[in-house]
Design an enzyme around this catalytic site. Structure first.
Site, PDB file in Angstrom:
ATOM      1  N   CYS A  49       0.725  -1.089  -0.195  1.00 45.18           N
ATOM      2  CA  CYS A  49      -0.241  -0.051  -0.064  1.00 45.18           C
ATOM      3  C   CYS A  49       0.771   1.348  -0.040  1.00 45.18           C
ATOM      4  O   CYS A  49       0.606   2.391  -0.764  1.00 45.18           O
ATOM      5  CB  CYS A  49      -1.039  -0.120   1.106  1.00 45.18           C
ATOM      6  SG  CYS A  49      -0.391   0.124   2.816  1.00 45.18           S
ATOM      7  N   HIS A  76      -2.364   1.188   6.981  1.00 44.11           N
ATOM      8  CA  HIS A  76      -2.710   0.972   5.556  1.00 44.11           C
ATOM      9  C   HIS A  76      -2.847   2.577   4.982  1.00 44.11           C
ATOM     10  O   HIS A  76      -3.172   3.269   5.661  1.00 44.11           O
ATOM     11  CB  HIS A  76      -4.221   0.120   5.152  1.00 44.11           C
ATOM     12  CG  HIS A  76      -4.578  -0.154   3.751  1.00 44.11           C
ATOM     13  ND1 HIS A  76      -3.651  -0.911   3.109  1.00 44.11           N
ATOM     14  CD2 HIS A  76      -5.300   0.211   3.018  1.00 44.11           C
ATOM     15  CE1 HIS A  76      -4.109  -1.004   1.858  1.00 44.11           C
ATOM     16  NE2 HIS A  76      -5.210  -0.330   2.015  1.00 44.11           N
ATOM     17  N   HIS A 122      -5.848   1.984  -3.929  1.00 40.24           N
ATOM     18  CA  HIS A 122      -4.917   1.228  -2.915  1.00 40.24           C
ATOM     19  C   HIS A 122      -4.515   0.121  -3.401  1.00 40.24           C
ATOM     20  O   HIS A 122      -5.084  -0.598  -4.367  1.00 40.24           O
ATOM     21  CB  HIS A 122      -5.386   1.270  -1.598  1.00 40.24           C
ATOM     22  CG  HIS A 122      -6.954   0.396  -1.648  1.00 40.24           C
ATOM     23  ND1 HIS A 122      -6.811  -0.255  -0.207  1.00 40.24           N
ATOM     24  CD2 HIS A 122      -7.818   0.191  -2.229  1.00 40.24           C
ATOM     25  CE1 HIS A 122      -8.136  -1.059  -0.633  1.00 40.24           C
ATOM     26  NE2 HIS A 122      -8.668  -0.831  -1.622  1.00 40.24           N
TER      27      HIS A 122
END
Length: 274
Positions: A178, A224, A236
């Site tokens: 990510c 994240h 993402h």
């Protein structure tokens, strides 16, 4: 101990000095690094230009002072194609020297010929040829004068990785995690942000109120990170089963792309535009 230039397409940075060590990061051909310690087993402990440390195989590095100096002074361009062959001759039949990926740097020696081949210099002093369309401007800084344009360019850079698989520690078209995705979207535009999924002092991303988020800003979900696209959608890289890579999801419960697990975990929004 000195500076070095990466001399392999993708240099793996591991948490331990062996090939089974956890992948912490990757850096690309032509990028400068600092050698912090040379190990006895053929590995070096290095730090990237953006401050990230890790172990890489010493054979991945050019350490000769003259070559490092020549490379630093050379006029360079950025490889923008997902993958690009460097050939010995300006022809489709030219022998491949090396295949590079998006994010690599090359020294440009001559303008493109009529077939679109550019003569380039490699970090070891050798020369080769690449198609002009595979190269772009190497940006080492940015300006806020055209904010909307810069936001658009960041999103376009991120979207160029759509469909790439998820890879822990990765940030190449072969696979990204990510923060690898968000880092590359900004780095390709001359902006160095923190490599991990958090806001860190000393880097340009600052926390802003969630209701002020705009396209190109970053969404942090606690471990994240994603790039906000607008209209409650975000891009993402996720290992979630069924996604397994770079995809678009939504914060809107009415959207079929909605991910409730992430929407509930949204902790803060970060932006360089503040």
């Amino acid at each position: 101990m000195g500076e070095a230039i990466i001399n392999t397409a993708i240099a793996s940075l591991r948490k331990d000095p062996n090939r089974r060590g956890e992948l912490a990061d990757e850096d690309f051909y032509g990028r400068r690094v600092e050698i912090l310690k040379e190990m006895e087993n053929g590995w070096s402990y290095i730090r990237t230009q953006y401050g990230y440390p890790g172990y890489t195989e010493s054979r991945n590095l050019i350490t000769e002072e003259r070559k490092v100096g020549d490379w630093e002074r050379a006029f360079k361009k950025l490889v923008i194609s997902p993958f690009a062959d460097i050939l010995e001759a300006p022809s489709v039949r030219g022998v491949k020297i090396i295949t590079l990926c998006k994010g690599a740097l090359l020294s440009v020696l001559e303008a493109a010929d009529l077939q679109g081949y550019v003569k380039i210099g490699l970090s070891d002093g050798e020369t080769g040829f690449i198609k002009e369309g595979f190269l772009s401007e190497y940006k080492t800084g940015y300006t806020m004068e055209k904010e909307e344009e810069l936001r658009y360019d960041i999103i376009q850079a991120a979207c160029s990785y759509m469909g790439c698989q998820y890879r822990w520690g990765g940030k190449s078209p072969l696979g990204l995690d990510c923060s690898g995705l968000t880092f590359m979207a900004y780095q390709l535009n001359g902006i160095t942000i923190y490599r991990d999924a958090s806001i860190k002092e000393g880097y340009p991303v600052k926390a802003i109120p969630k209701d002020r988020k705009k396209p190109g800003d970053l969404l942090f979900f606690g471990g994240h990170v994603a790039i906000y696209l607008g209209e409650e959608k975000y891009l993402h890289s996720t290992a979630r089963n069924g996604s397994d890579g770079v995809v678009i999801n939504s914060l809107n419960p009415e959207d079929f792309l909605y991910r409730e697990d992430l929407a509930r975990r949204l902790e803060e929004v970060g932006s360089i535009f503040c």
